[in-house]
Design an enzyme around this catalytic site. Structure first.
Site, PDB file in Angstrom:
ATOM      1  N   GLU A 449      34.217  34.272  35.593  1.00 35.49           N
ATOM      2  CA  GLU A 449      33.715  35.620  35.101  1.00 35.49           C
ATOM      3  C   GLU A 449      32.404  35.640  34.189  1.00 35.49           C
ATOM      4  O   GLU A 449      32.883  34.939  33.114  1.00 35.49           O
ATOM      5  CB  GLU A 449      34.926  36.575  35.000  1.00 35.49           C
ATOM      6  CG  GLU A 449      35.731  37.171  36.059  1.00 35.49           C
ATOM      7  CD  GLU A 449      36.747  37.980  35.836  1.00 35.49           C
ATOM      8  OE1 GLU A 449      37.061  38.968  36.430  1.00 35.49           O
ATOM      9  OE2 GLU A 449      37.419  37.723  34.310  1.00 35.49           O
ATOM     10  N   ASN A 487      41.607  40.168  35.266  1.00 34.91           N
ATOM     11  CA  ASN A 487      43.140  40.259  34.651  1.00 34.91           C
ATOM     12  C   ASN A 487      43.369  42.058  34.443  1.00 34.91           C
ATOM     13  O   ASN A 487      44.745  42.198  34.118  1.00 34.91           O
ATOM     14  CB  ASN A 487      43.079  39.653  33.419  1.00 34.91           C
ATOM     15  CG  ASN A 487      43.465  38.042  33.426  1.00 34.91           C
ATOM     16  OD1 ASN A 487      43.723  37.523  34.388  1.00 34.91           O
ATOM     17  ND2 ASN A 487      42.822  37.416  32.172  1.00 34.91           N
TER      18      ASN A 487
END
Ligand code: 3HC
Ligand code: NAI
Length: 704
Positions: A449, A487
């Site tokens: 990411e 997340n």
């Protein structure tokens, strides 16, 4: 079409051209970037070969591709649209039946339909460095232009089964060894085509119709493959169909081709095909970012701070990609642990055949430097911080980096949840600061990411993407929020799992339902692997700001209070010992006690209900991530879950799955669940709008 005045080439269309040399005609394909067998290519190829049938002077044809590769397969963009004549299988049959023998040159990545065209020709020569294979199975289909029938005729059933069910690419030499090509060449494709056509005329290359060859039925190989797939890939559809198709190859070719077509159509109609093709494009779509035009900075050396789980993995990934790395730790003991972990990771790479033993020695001897002094990183082009997940520790590091890093160095944090804007503000150069969120184990996991803060420069973002490419990772652009794309969504859906656990489902039942859906691991297997202490720390951090309305499940915290952190401490939701893995009876007792305290009478959950709640929660939060602009497009979220969270590739990702469920049904589910918990289950505005307008996430991919 007029001949090209410079080359004398003529062609039926822009993609296919003919060049004549006495008795030889060269047919060249030119459909950049990968010569995909698009409608124009198929039409042009057919017409070129048809024209040459009537040319009395022509006695042999050499077929080759211009550019970096011979045909890399059917044009995937045409899948799911109405088929246009001529179909690829018909083109292959037409080539095979050509009265003028055709020699095909394989080069680059000769894949799928490209390989099938080659197998339909009368002789084949592969250039050095060629990779050939049938990747169809990775797209949820099977080689549908005669590959399942012609490959066994040349290589035998066992070798064809292996290639077709695995999608594995083989080298030119392997292709020769298996009889799939007749010779190798080091010429360029055009020269090789001319030579191969001459060789056919001179009798130096065999001229055969592949379809006329016979296949020895190999029931043992077929059964062995059926057994293997039943065990290894029970959820997948197309590998099993591949076996059925190859089994039909001992029939006459016309019969075998009919069976292949029937099975191919069945695969085409399966939702797995759509999911896998979506995943193929997701991998490529994520590179289309607003900063794509910016020039990446040159990264020649990398500094890594922290040699723990992540730092050692990140350093390994960088070393394996050829970067010199300087690792920094608090003390010598930390460096020793980090170096030992890197060395173990490199051993693993040697074992998997990714690195030679000498390569490993060379990396350890000359590419890896270590220091307890951050000043050793002062000349690095990129510095990646992977220290404890505490803002104070990060502050100390970034304030120091601001003083010591050379001007123009890129400063990255591998934080899982913390605010990159706050970290950037610790420096006088926020434009150089970025989040590079690797996934554990960092030298193995594909996802990176790239977290773009408010002041991160376009150049820094482009450098993050270039780095991912150099590390052979898939980068996805994320905005800043607690947990970024992955997340953040995981934290949310994990709560849905916890609510089901509290209300009556055993952790093992939830894991079984989700692995049954196709996830590599269920949420409690993941939690045990990642370490329960990590979420415990996050729970404590969030306790002060947790809204009063939020239902909080303290079960994992109770396990941690006993020192049970999951796999690393031998027990968590499961027990891990020499006899294997099994549900932890002590964890079940804690769950029972917590239910008792909360006055909950446990109820049963079916697998379908577990999957439904879990997926609805995931899609709900993913929609918010999209609404808030944290993810650029729905397909970016799909890529995060496919490449970082073990989401089943054949299901295409959460947003692709959402489109299959439909926004209306998702809203209905959320509203029904809200009867139990109206704080957690709230319909995102975007989803409600989609349920009214009928717009899908797929449609948004094109627009954003
Ligand atoms: N159809 C349409 N577009 C394709 C394509 C295909 N078969 N293969 C690649 N492309 C496009 C990519 O989407 C990309 O487009 P973009 O630049 O707009 O994003 C561009 O070509 C370049 O591709 P890559 O970035 O992947 O380039 P690489 O050099 O990294 O890789 C490759 C090249 C190995 C050929 C890789 O693209 C690949 O694996 N392609 C898919 C091959 C494949 O699966 N072929 C089988 C098709 S199914 C078939 O043939 C059915 C038949 O049996 C009937
Ligand atoms: P870890 O505890 O395994 O390693 C941290 C290392 O940093 C330790 O070796 C410690 O000695 C070192 N360290 C601490 N302060 C330092 C300093 N001032 N200078 C140099 N070294 C220092 O932690 P882990 O798991 O590697 O996590 C590191 C970061 O990566 C955290 O921000 C975490 O959130 C993030 N992360 C963790 C993932 C995981 O799965 N463990 C996944 C993705 C990100």
């Amino acid at each position: 079409m007029q001949p090209d005045p410079r080359t004398g080439e003529t062609g039926p269309n822009d993609v296919v051209s003919i060049e004549r040399h006495g008795p030889i005609a060269l047919v060249a394909l030119d459909n950049p970037p990968v010569n995909a067998a698009s409608h124009a290519l198929r039409t042009g190829l057919w017409q070129a070969v048809e024209q040459l049938q009537d040319a009395p002077e022509i006695r042999a044809i050499g077929l080759y591709g211009k550019g970096r590769t011979f045909i890399a397969g059917a044009d995937i963009r045409e899948f799911g649209k109405p088929p246009l004549d001529p179909w690829l299988p018909d083109v292959c049959n037409f080539l095979e039946n050509s009265a003028k023998p055709i020699a095909c040159i394989l080069h680059g990545t000769t894949l799928g339909g490209g390989f099938e065209i080659a197998l339909s020709c009368h002789a084949r020569v592969a250039l050095k460095g060629t990779k050939a294979g049938f990747p169809e199975v990775t797209l949820g289909i099977l080689p549908g232009a005669g590959g399942t029938q012609r490959a066994p005729r040349l290589a035998g059933m066992a070798a064809a089964l292996d290639m077709i069910t695995s999608g594995r690419q083989i080298s030119a030499q392997d292709a020769l060894d298996h009889g799939l090509v007749d010779g190798l060449s080091e010429d360029d494709p055009r020269e090789a085509a001319l030579q191969a056509a001459r060789d056919m005329l001179d009798g130096k290359l065999p001229v055969r119709k592949t379809g006329a060859l016979e296949v020895t039925h190999d029931e043992a190989a077929l059964q062995a493959m059926r057994d293997k797939l039943a065990k290894a890939q029970p959820l997948l559809y197309s590998p099993h169909k591949c076996v059925e198709a190859v089994a039909a190859s001992s029939q006459p070719i016309t019969e075998g081709l009919k069976e292949e077509r029937r099975l191919y159509n069945a695969c085409m109609e399966s939702p797995q095909r759509a999911g896998l093709i979506h995943a193929f494009f997701a991998e490529r779509a994520v590179a289309k970012i607003p900063e794509a035009a910016a020039r990446p900075r040159n990264i020649a050396s990398i500094g890594v701070i922290g040699g723990g789980t992540m730092g050692s993995g990140i350093a390994t990934a960088a070393l394996l990609a050829g970067f010199p790395v300087t690792l920094s730790e608090r003390d010598q003991a930390g460096l020793d642990r980090g170096t030992a972990a890197i060395s173990r990771n490199l051993d693993g790479a040697v074992k998997r055949g990714k690195l030679s033993p000498e390569g490993r020695e060379a990396i350890l001897a000359s590419k890896l430097a270590t220091s307890t002094d951050l000043a050793a990183l002062s000349q690095a082009d990129l510095i990646i911080e992977a220290v404890f997940e505490e803002m104070n520790v990060k502050r100390e590091i970034f304030e120091t980096l601001d003083r010591i890093a050379r001007p123009g160095a890129m400063l990255a944090s591998n934080t899982s949840y913390l605010d990159i804007n706050e970290i950037a503000a610790m420096t006088g150069r926020p434009e150089d600061v970025i989040g590079l969120h690797f996934f554990s184990p960092a030298h193995v996991m594909r996802l990176l990411e790239v977290v773009v803060a408010e002041k991160t420069s376009a150049e820094t973002v482009a450098t993050g993407f270039a780095l991912a490419k150099a590390l052979k990772k898939t980068a996805v652009r994320s905005g800043v929020c607690d947990g970024f794309i992955g997340n953040r969504i995981m934290t949310f859906y994990k709560k849905a799992a916890d609510y089901m656990m509290m209300d009556g489902a055993a952790p093992e039942e939830i894991d079984r339902a989700m692995t049954g859906f196709g996830f590599a691991m269920g949420p409690y297997q993941v939690a045990d692997l990642a370490g329960l202490d990590i979420s415990w720390a996050a729970n404590k951090r969030r306790a002060a700001t947790r809204p009063a309305e939020e239902r909080y499940i303290p079960i994992a915290d109770r396990l941690c209070e006993n020192g049970w952190f999951g796999r690393k401490s031998g027990q968590g939701f499961y027990v891990y010992d020499e006899t294997g893995v099994r549900p932890n009876p002590a964890a079940l007792e804690i769950i029972g006690a917590e239910r008792g305290k909360a006055g909950i009478t446990p109820r049963a959950f079916t697998s379908d209900e577990i999957v439904s709640r879990f997926m609805t929660a995931m899609i709900l939060e993913a929609t918010r991530v999209l609404e808030e602009g944290i993810a650029l497009r729905p397909i970016d979220i799909d890529a995060v879950f496919l490449f970082g969270y073990g989401f089943p590739r054949f299901r295409g990702g959460p947003m692709h799955t959402a489109d299959l469920i439909g926004a209306g049904e998702l809203v209905r589910r959320i509203e029904a669940y809200a009867a139990e918990d109206s704080y957690y289950w709230r319909v995102p505005e975007l989803l409600r709008k989609m349920s009214e307008t009928g717009e899908s996430f797929a449609e948004m991919n094109g627009k954003r």
